[in-house]
Design a protein around this motif. Sequence first.
Motif, PDB file in Angstrom:
ATOM      1  N   TYR A   8       0.841  -1.196   0.000  1.00  0.00           N
ATOM      2  CA  TYR A   8       0.000   0.000   0.000  1.00  0.00           C
ATOM      3  C   TYR A   8       0.873   1.242   0.000  1.00  0.00           C
ATOM      4  CZ  TYR A   8      -4.016  -2.873   1.486  1.00  0.00           C
ATOM      5  OH  TYR A   8      -5.020  -3.807   1.572  1.00  0.00           O
ATOM      6  N   VAL A   9       0.322   2.317  -0.527  1.00  0.00           N
ATOM      7  CA  VAL A   9       0.925   3.630  -0.341  1.00  0.00           C
ATOM      8  C   VAL A   9      -0.167   4.556   0.175  1.00  0.00           C
ATOM      9  CG1 VAL A   9       2.562   3.270  -2.226  1.00  0.00           C
ATOM     10  CG2 VAL A   9       0.433   4.474  -2.676  1.00  0.00           C
ATOM     11  N   GLU A  10       0.246   5.560   0.951  1.00  0.00           N
ATOM     12  CA  GLU A  10      -0.664   6.614   1.388  1.00  0.00           C
ATOM     13  C   GLU A  10      -0.466   7.787   0.452  1.00  0.00           C
ATOM     14  OE1 GLU A  10      -2.799   6.731   3.917  1.00  0.00           O
ATOM     15  OE2 GLU A  10      -2.300   4.976   5.149  1.00  0.00           O
ATOM     16  N   GLY A  11      -1.535   8.177  -0.239  1.00  0.00           N
ATOM     17  CA  GLY A  11      -1.388   9.284  -1.177  1.00  0.00           C
ATOM     18  C   GLY A  11      -2.725   9.814  -1.634  1.00  0.00           C
ATOM     19  N   LYS A  15      -5.608   5.382   1.061  1.00  0.00           N
ATOM     20  CA  LYS A  15      -4.665   4.269   1.037  1.00  0.00           C
ATOM     21  C   LYS A  15      -4.897   3.491  -0.256  1.00  0.00           C
ATOM     22  CE  LYS A  15      -3.726   2.030   4.822  1.00  0.00           C
ATOM     23  NZ  LYS A  15      -3.821   1.097   5.980  1.00  0.00           N
ATOM     24  N   HIS A  17      -3.757   0.414  -2.873  1.00  0.00           N
ATOM     25  CA  HIS A  17      -3.117  -0.905  -2.922  1.00  0.00           C
ATOM     26  C   HIS A  17      -2.529  -1.177  -4.300  1.00  0.00           C
ATOM     27  CE1 HIS A  17      -3.103  -5.378  -3.368  1.00  0.00           C
ATOM     28  NE2 HIS A  17      -2.555  -5.282  -2.182  1.00  0.00           N
ATOM     29  N   TYR A  18      -1.444  -1.930  -4.314  1.00  0.00           N
ATOM     30  CA  TYR A  18      -0.811  -2.288  -5.595  1.00  0.00           C
ATOM     31  C   TYR A  18      -0.139  -3.648  -5.491  1.00  0.00           C
ATOM     32  CZ  TYR A  18       3.622  -1.199  -3.329  1.00  0.00           C
ATOM     33  OH  TYR A  18       4.688  -1.205  -2.454  1.00  0.00           O
ATOM     34  N   SER A  66      -7.895  -1.359  -2.426  1.00  0.00           N
ATOM     35  CA  SER A  66      -7.690   0.061  -2.126  1.00  0.00           C
ATOM     36  C   SER A  66      -8.856   0.599  -1.301  1.00  0.00           C
ATOM     37  CB  SER A  66      -7.547   0.879  -3.416  1.00  0.00           C
ATOM     38  OG  SER A  66      -6.298   0.645  -4.017  1.00  0.00           O
ATOM     39  N   VAL A  85       0.900   7.194  -6.360  1.00  0.00           N
ATOM     40  CA  VAL A  85       1.569   5.892  -6.341  1.00  0.00           C
ATOM     41  C   VAL A  85       2.943   5.993  -6.982  1.00  0.00           C
ATOM     42  CG1 VAL A  85       1.482   3.526  -7.207  1.00  0.00           C
ATOM     43  CG2 VAL A  85      -0.594   4.589  -6.312  1.00  0.00           C
ATOM     44  N   ALA A  88       5.226   7.880  -4.597  1.00  0.00           N
ATOM     45  CA  ALA A  88       5.527   7.141  -3.369  1.00  0.00           C
ATOM     46  C   ALA A  88       6.507   5.998  -3.632  1.00  0.00           C
ATOM     47  CB  ALA A  88       4.240   6.599  -2.761  1.00  0.00           C
ATOM     48  N   LEU A  89       6.394   5.368  -4.789  1.00  0.00           N
ATOM     49  CA  LEU A  89       7.292   4.255  -5.123  1.00  0.00           C
ATOM     50  C   LEU A  89       8.559   4.732  -5.823  1.00  0.00           C
ATOM     51  CD1 LEU A  89       4.709   1.566  -6.342  1.00  0.00           C
ATOM     52  CD2 LEU A  89       5.733   1.845  -4.075  1.00  0.00           C
ATOM     53  N   GLU A  90       8.683   6.061  -5.989  1.00  0.00           N
ATOM     54  CA  GLU A  90       9.857   6.681  -6.609  1.00  0.00           C
ATOM     55  C   GLU A  90      10.138   6.096  -7.991  1.00  0.00           C
ATOM     56  OE1 GLU A  90      12.999   6.311  -3.739  1.00  0.00           O
ATOM     57  OE2 GLU A  90      12.187   7.907  -2.485  1.00  0.00           O
TER      58      GLU A  90
END
Length: 275
Positions: A8-11, A15, A17-18, A66, A85, A88-90
């Motif tokens: 998950y990322v917070e953005g 929240k 999901h991936y 998600s 996303v 957050a995952l750069e």
Amino acid sequence: MSNWQDGYVEGNCIKIHYYRTGDGDKPPVVLAHGFSDDGLCWTPVAKALEADYDVIMVDARGHGLSEAPESGYDPLTQAGDLRAVIEALELYRPAVIGHSMGAATTLVLAGTYPEVPGAIVLEDPPAWWMPGSASGFDPNWQMRMREWIRSLKSKTREQLIEECRQQNPSWPEEELGPWADSKLRLSEKVLNRADPPGIDWEKTARAVRCPALLVTGDNDKGAIVSPEQAEALRSLVPHLWVVHVPGTGHNIRREGFEPFISAVRGFLQRWTESR
């Protein structure tokens, strides 16, 4: 799938999901699914690409795992979700592939945040770039969809798989399980679309700077984008590549996987060589 990451990322205030096939050592490819599907509905595509790309399958808000907030089910907000996303995952200027709703999200992402995607692929998006087309959702559509979602959730996974098999005899068996699972996880909140923020679709399309590919099917089999609409988008995005996959409808990759993935591979190869 056993080696795929699940996180998950917070953005964008939710929240998200991936699923992810890699760890950042390959060019990133983000997949945005259509309405009522979720990330794992891209499983065959992810398997085909994971040897060469770091594939990230995102569950849109209200879909999959998600979060399902009360609002935000419009292309502009969903584009913000994808951007969150990616940041957050750069992921550095990933390719983004979208189907239907996800393709509309992808187009808005590329036109609103042109610095974010490195390339985009649109699988039969709604042709909202056409003059006079509307991206709103009327109450009758919402009522029909609510009844449809509730009818799906009244069935077992096995019943849904068999129903999908009967309705889509050309789909590979590998597609059926993820399709059924996505319907059982779908939130009714995805229908909260009464007043979507306005988008200037022509201006948005003209702002797309990255390499772009539009994949179309046959209108008489259920595909949305007509040849005229494809040309209209190309007039707004002059560098757009258009590939037609004959014999397919709206679900191009499910009905013509080999020509679809061949077109995507060729496009991605040109993209990676120019990175």
